[in-house]
Design a protein around this motif. Structure first.
Motif, PDB file in Angstrom:
ATOM      1  N   ALA A   5       0.835  -1.210   0.000  1.00  0.00           N
ATOM      2  CA  ALA A   5       0.000   0.000   0.000  1.00  0.00           C
ATOM      3  C   ALA A   5       0.861   1.247   0.000  1.00  0.00           C
ATOM      4  O   ALA A   5       0.567   2.235  -0.685  1.00  0.00           O
ATOM      5  N   SER A   6       1.985   1.210   0.763  1.00  0.00           N
ATOM      6  CA  SER A   6       2.885   2.365   0.790  1.00  0.00           C
ATOM      7  C   SER A   6       3.533   2.580  -0.568  1.00  0.00           C
ATOM      8  O   SER A   6       3.728   3.708  -1.016  1.00  0.00           O
ATOM      9  N   ALA A   7       3.891   1.470  -1.250  1.00  0.00           N
ATOM     10  CA  ALA A   7       4.526   1.595  -2.555  1.00  0.00           C
ATOM     11  C   ALA A   7       3.584   2.155  -3.599  1.00  0.00           C
ATOM     12  O   ALA A   7       4.018   2.722  -4.610  1.00  0.00           O
ATOM     13  N   ALA A   8       2.274   1.990  -3.354  1.00  0.00           N
ATOM     14  CA  ALA A   8       1.288   2.448  -4.336  1.00  0.00           C
ATOM     15  C   ALA A   8       0.929   3.913  -4.168  1.00  0.00           C
ATOM     16  O   ALA A   8       0.179   4.478  -4.967  1.00  0.00           O
ATOM     17  N   LEU A   9       1.424   4.562  -3.094  1.00  0.00           N
ATOM     18  CA  LEU A   9       1.090   5.965  -2.870  1.00  0.00           C
ATOM     19  C   LEU A   9       1.670   6.830  -3.978  1.00  0.00           C
ATOM     20  O   LEU A   9       2.792   6.615  -4.431  1.00  0.00           O
ATOM     21  N   ALA A  10       0.927   7.852  -4.379  1.00  0.00           N
ATOM     22  CA  ALA A  10       1.408   8.755  -5.426  1.00  0.00           C
ATOM     23  C   ALA A  10       2.493   9.667  -4.875  1.00  0.00           C
ATOM     24  O   ALA A  10       2.449  10.086  -3.720  1.00  0.00           O
ATOM     25  N   ILE A  11       3.479   9.983  -5.729  1.00  0.00           N
ATOM     26  CA  ILE A  11       4.560  10.879  -5.315  1.00  0.00           C
ATOM     27  C   ILE A  11       4.034  12.299  -5.171  1.00  0.00           C
ATOM     28  O   ILE A  11       4.349  13.014  -4.233  1.00  0.00           O
ATOM     29  N   ASN A  12       3.226  12.714  -6.102  1.00  0.00           N
ATOM     30  CA  ASN A  12       2.624  14.055  -6.068  1.00  0.00           C
ATOM     31  C   ASN A  12       1.110  13.914  -6.143  1.00  0.00           C
ATOM     32  O   ASN A  12       0.520  14.029  -7.217  1.00  0.00           O
ATOM     33  N   PRO A  13       0.453  13.599  -5.024  1.00  0.00           N
ATOM     34  CA  PRO A  13      -1.000  13.402  -5.080  1.00  0.00           C
ATOM     35  C   PRO A  13      -1.712  14.664  -5.497  1.00  0.00           C
ATOM     36  O   PRO A  13      -1.302  15.774  -5.158  1.00  0.00           O
ATOM     37  N   LYS A  14      -2.783  14.487  -6.261  1.00  0.00           N
ATOM     38  CA  LYS A  14      -3.573  15.614  -6.733  1.00  0.00           C
ATOM     39  C   LYS A  14      -4.373  16.199  -5.582  1.00  0.00           C
ATOM     40  O   LYS A  14      -4.998  15.466  -4.815  1.00  0.00           O
ATOM     41  N   PRO A  15      -4.340  17.515  -5.391  1.00  0.00           N
ATOM     42  CA  PRO A  15      -5.089  18.106  -4.282  1.00  0.00           C
ATOM     43  C   PRO A  15      -6.584  17.881  -4.455  1.00  0.00           C
ATOM     44  O   PRO A  15      -7.087  17.806  -5.569  1.00  0.00           O
ATOM     45  N   PRO A  16      -7.308  17.724  -3.334  1.00  0.00           N
ATOM     46  CA  PRO A  16      -8.749  17.466  -3.432  1.00  0.00           C
ATOM     47  C   PRO A  16      -9.481  18.636  -4.080  1.00  0.00           C
ATOM     48  O   PRO A  16      -9.143  19.797  -3.872  1.00  0.00           O
ATOM     49  N   THR A  17     -10.460  18.315  -4.884  1.00  0.00           N
ATOM     50  CA  THR A  17     -11.250  19.344  -5.551  1.00  0.00           C
ATOM     51  C   THR A  17     -12.311  19.883  -4.599  1.00  0.00           C
ATOM     52  O   THR A  17     -12.675  19.244  -3.615  1.00  0.00           O
ATOM     53  N   ARG A  18     -12.812  21.055  -4.925  1.00  0.00           N
ATOM     54  CA  ARG A  18     -13.827  21.685  -4.090  1.00  0.00           C
ATOM     55  C   ARG A  18     -15.150  20.929  -4.203  1.00  0.00           C
ATOM     56  O   ARG A  18     -15.574  20.557  -5.284  1.00  0.00           O
ATOM     57  N   ARG A  19     -15.791  20.706  -3.069  1.00  0.00           N
ATOM     58  CA  ARG A  19     -17.056  19.963  -3.053  1.00  0.00           C
ATOM     59  C   ARG A  19     -18.150  20.765  -3.758  1.00  0.00           C
ATOM     60  O   ARG A  19     -18.357  21.936  -3.450  1.00  0.00           O
ATOM     61  N   PRO A  20     -18.863  20.161  -4.718  1.00  0.00           N
ATOM     62  CA  PRO A  20     -19.948  20.881  -5.381  1.00  0.00           C
ATOM     63  C   PRO A  20     -21.077  21.198  -4.397  1.00  0.00           C
ATOM     64  O   PRO A  20     -21.259  20.515  -3.383  1.00  0.00           O
ATOM     65  N   ASP A  21     -21.835  22.241  -4.699  1.00  0.00           N
ATOM     66  CA  ASP A  21     -22.968  22.627  -3.857  1.00  0.00           C
ATOM     67  C   ASP A  21     -24.212  21.843  -4.256  1.00  0.00           C
ATOM     68  O   ASP A  21     -24.539  21.756  -5.444  1.00  0.00           O
ATOM     69  N   PRO A  22     -24.937  21.266  -3.275  1.00  0.00           N
ATOM     70  CA  PRO A  22     -26.205  20.598  -3.598  1.00  0.00           C
ATOM     71  C   PRO A  22     -27.249  21.608  -4.070  1.00  0.00           C
ATOM     72  O   PRO A  22     -27.190  22.797  -3.722  1.00  0.00           O
ATOM     73  N   ILE A  23     -28.221  21.129  -4.857  1.00  0.00           N
ATOM     74  CA  ILE A  23     -29.218  21.998  -5.484  1.00  0.00           C
ATOM     75  C   ILE A  23     -30.617  21.603  -5.000  1.00  0.00           C
ATOM     76  O   ILE A  23     -30.941  20.412  -4.914  1.00  0.00           O
ATOM     77  N   ILE A  24     -31.444  22.608  -4.694  1.00  0.00           N
ATOM     78  CA  ILE A  24     -32.848  22.409  -4.348  1.00  0.00           C
ATOM     79  C   ILE A  24     -33.691  23.145  -5.377  1.00  0.00           C
ATOM     80  O   ILE A  24     -33.489  24.342  -5.621  1.00  0.00           O
ATOM     81  N   LEU A  25     -34.637  22.445  -5.997  1.00  0.00           N
ATOM     82  CA  LEU A  25     -35.526  23.033  -6.995  1.00  0.00           C
ATOM     83  C   LEU A  25     -36.828  23.462  -6.332  1.00  0.00           C
ATOM     84  O   LEU A  25     -37.459  22.682  -5.601  1.00  0.00           O
ATOM     85  N   LEU A  26     -37.246  24.702  -6.579  1.00  0.00           N
ATOM     86  CA  LEU A  26     -38.508  25.225  -6.073  1.00  0.00           C
ATOM     87  C   LEU A  26     -39.561  25.196  -7.173  1.00  0.00           C
ATOM     88  O   LEU A  26     -39.237  25.098  -8.354  1.00  0.00           O
ATOM     89  N   SER A  27     -40.820  25.314  -6.777  1.00  0.00           N
ATOM     90  CA  SER A  27     -41.897  25.379  -7.761  1.00  0.00           C
ATOM     91  C   SER A  27     -42.047  26.811  -8.268  1.00  0.00           C
ATOM     92  O   SER A  27     -42.109  27.746  -7.471  1.00  0.00           O
ATOM     93  N   PRO A  28     -42.097  27.014  -9.602  1.00  0.00           N
ATOM     94  CA  PRO A  28     -42.292  28.368 -10.131  1.00  0.00           C
ATOM     95  C   PRO A  28     -43.754  28.815 -10.120  1.00  0.00           C
ATOM     96  O   PRO A  28     -44.068  29.908 -10.571  1.00  0.00           O
ATOM     97  N   SER A  29     -44.651  27.974  -9.612  1.00  0.00           N
ATOM     98  CA  SER A  29     -46.081  28.295  -9.626  1.00  0.00           C
ATOM     99  C   SER A  29     -46.370  29.497  -8.735  1.00  0.00           C
ATOM    100  O   SER A  29     -45.815  29.633  -7.637  1.00  0.00           O
ATOM    101  N   ALA A  30     -47.261  30.372  -9.191  1.00  0.00           N
ATOM    102  CA  ALA A  30     -47.642  31.543  -8.400  1.00  0.00           C
ATOM    103  C   ALA A  30     -48.387  31.155  -7.131  1.00  0.00           C
ATOM    104  O   ALA A  30     -48.474  31.946  -6.189  1.00  0.00           O
ATOM    105  N   SER A  31     -48.954  29.937  -7.081  1.00  0.00           N
ATOM    106  CA  SER A  31     -49.692  29.489  -5.904  1.00  0.00           C
ATOM    107  C   SER A  31     -48.785  28.870  -4.855  1.00  0.00           C
ATOM    108  O   SER A  31     -49.260  28.506  -3.770  1.00  0.00           O
ATOM    109  N   SER A  32     -47.484  28.743  -5.151  1.00  0.00           N
ATOM    110  CA  SER A  32     -46.572  28.121  -4.197  1.00  0.00           C
ATOM    111  C   SER A  32     -46.384  29.024  -2.980  1.00  0.00           C
ATOM    112  O   SER A  32     -46.211  30.241  -3.110  1.00  0.00           O
ATOM    113  N   LEU A  33     -46.411  28.433  -1.795  1.00  0.00           N
ATOM    114  CA  LEU A  33     -46.222  29.211  -0.576  1.00  0.00           C
ATOM    115  C   LEU A  33     -44.763  29.621  -0.383  1.00  0.00           C
ATOM    116  O   LEU A  33     -44.466  30.563   0.351  1.00  0.00           O
TER     117      LEU A  33
END
Length: 412
Positions: free
Chosen positions: A213-241
């Motif tokens: 496992a140690s031999a398999a470690l990357a010499i220059n590991p890629k830095p972690p990417t930024r976590r994407p933001d979750p999305i919430i969809l709302l209703s476009p209806s005029a009757s929505s509260l």
């Protein structure tokens, strides 16, 4: 790429923070304001007067290519307009520009990320590349610049005696283990692991799995990417509260207020923050709220965690999953109505994946018609109970779909 002192994005951010807006002009030497359709440069009065061509590519990346300064500035000018109006304005400006160039339309998530960074609400962005010289190189250059020459001073108390300067010039510079082993360029020592493996295996208690496992470690590991933001969809209806004008107060503060139709028309998206302990107990998550998927890229659907609905199936016409039964197998469905009123039959038919919630009608000043008796502060306190139940349902669904503290699921 531009240096930090002349970077267009940083200059625009500084101008916004100082409340000294940038000025489009038709000349680099004459900062007289001109229409964006005729302008060739953007003049920044702060921190030092400078003019930058509007065609300059910036560090903001969209569709794997840099976005020019004209498109960034145009998006900022139209940050408060709805998506259809933004697209229409971009088309009109492109017709007027002619040979001066074109304005690139940014997706709604890209625009939100850009505005958050320009306003100083966030120091990181998944779409903005770092300035050349940021990081270790900049720190080293800054340290070298700040270190005084031994021939001049060693303590900041003035010029050094010439005889002492000769003595100090013969000093032997001590290096650390990195400079001794690696020199000025990184050296790959991974082959040493293979040579050492046979000797390490003979030691009692050594583990072949640990060595491999140690031999398999990357010499220059890629830095972690930024976590994407979750999305919430709302209703476009005029009757929505719950609309864009009042959903933030409801989900963040646990208090319902009637939607304001006048302010909602000028907003296309917003975000709320919430600590999702089962996913990331150390930092709040930022949720993007939008009423429609018109500007969605295909991969955005993997980030949808909840869908608010009024029970009207036309809301899902442009969704990836237009059939409600299929849609709510991928995301939590949420219906919010008045307490005591029956749930629409369509919502009931969609099954247990659509959760039903009832809130009290707000008390109206000087008129209690249609308001539930006692629906004052006590009723608004009950709003918090509803909000907490909604967030627990979203949190449970996110954990099930594979959200982690550093990544979003590849598919839902």
């Amino acid at each position: 790429m531009a240096s930090a002192e002349q970077d267009p994005l940083l200059l625009l951010r500084q101008a916004i923070a100082s409340k000294q807006p940038a000025i489009p002009s038709a000349s680099a030497d004459d900062p007289v304001e001109a229409p964006l359709s005729k302008a060739t440069h953007l003049h920044f009065p702060h921190p030092a007067p400078i003019s930058v061509p509007l065609s300059t590519p910036t560090r903001f990346i969209s569709s794997d290519r840099p976005v020019d300064l004209r498109s960034i500035y145009f998006a900022w000018l139209n940050k408060d307009v709805a998506i259809p109006e933004y697209n229409a304005s971009a088309n009109r400006l492109n017709d007027e520009l002619g040979d001066l160039g074109t304005v690139q339309n940014l997706a709604f998530v890209e625009r939100l990320d850009l505005f958050t960074w320009l306003e100083g609400a966030s120091e990181e962005s998944e779409h903005i590349r770092p300035v050349v010289g940021e990081g270790k190189d900049a720190a080293a250059a800054s340290a070298a610049k700040a270190t005084p020459s031994t021939a001049v001073s060693r303590s900041g108390r003035g010029a050094m005696d010439p005889r002492m300067a000769v003595i100090y010039s013969g000093e032997r510079k001590m290096g650390d283990r990195n400079s001794v082993l690696r020199g000025i360029k990184p050296t790959d020592f991974s082959h040493v692991r293979k040579l050492a493996a046979p000797f390490m295996q003979k030691k009692p208690g050594s583990s072949q799995n640990t060595i491999m496992a140690s031999a398999a470690l990357a010499i220059n590991p890629k830095p972690p990417t930024r976590r994407p933001d979750p999305i919430i969809l709302l209703s476009p209806s005029a009757s929505s509260l719950l609309r864009l004008s009042n959903v933030r107060s409801f989900l963040e503060n646990g208090r319902y207020t009637p939607p304001d139709s006048s302010s909602a028309s000028g907003t296309s998206m917003l975000h709320v923050s919430r600590l999702i302990k089962d996913v990331d107990p150390s930092r709040p998550m930022r949720f993007i709220l939008v009423e429609g998927p018109e500007q969605f890229k295909p991969e955005y659907w993997n980030r949808v965690v909840a869908v608010f609905t009024t029970g009207q199936a036309w809301q899902f016409k442009n969704y990836k999953w237009s059939d409600p039964q299929e849609l709510f197998r991928h995301a939590v469905g949420i219906y919010v109505g008045w307490r005591g009123e029956p749930v629409p039959e369509s919502v009931q038919n969609w099954g247990h994946r659509v959760l039903h919630f009832g809130i009290d009608r707000p008390r109206r000043e000087g008129n209690l018609v249609g308001a539930v008796p006692g629906a004052g502060e006590a009723a608004r306190f009950r709003d918090k109970e509803v909000v907490e139940t909604i967030w627990r349902s979203v949190e449970s669904a996110m954990r099930t779909k594979g959200w982690t503290k550093n990544s979003a699921p590849m598919s839902i």
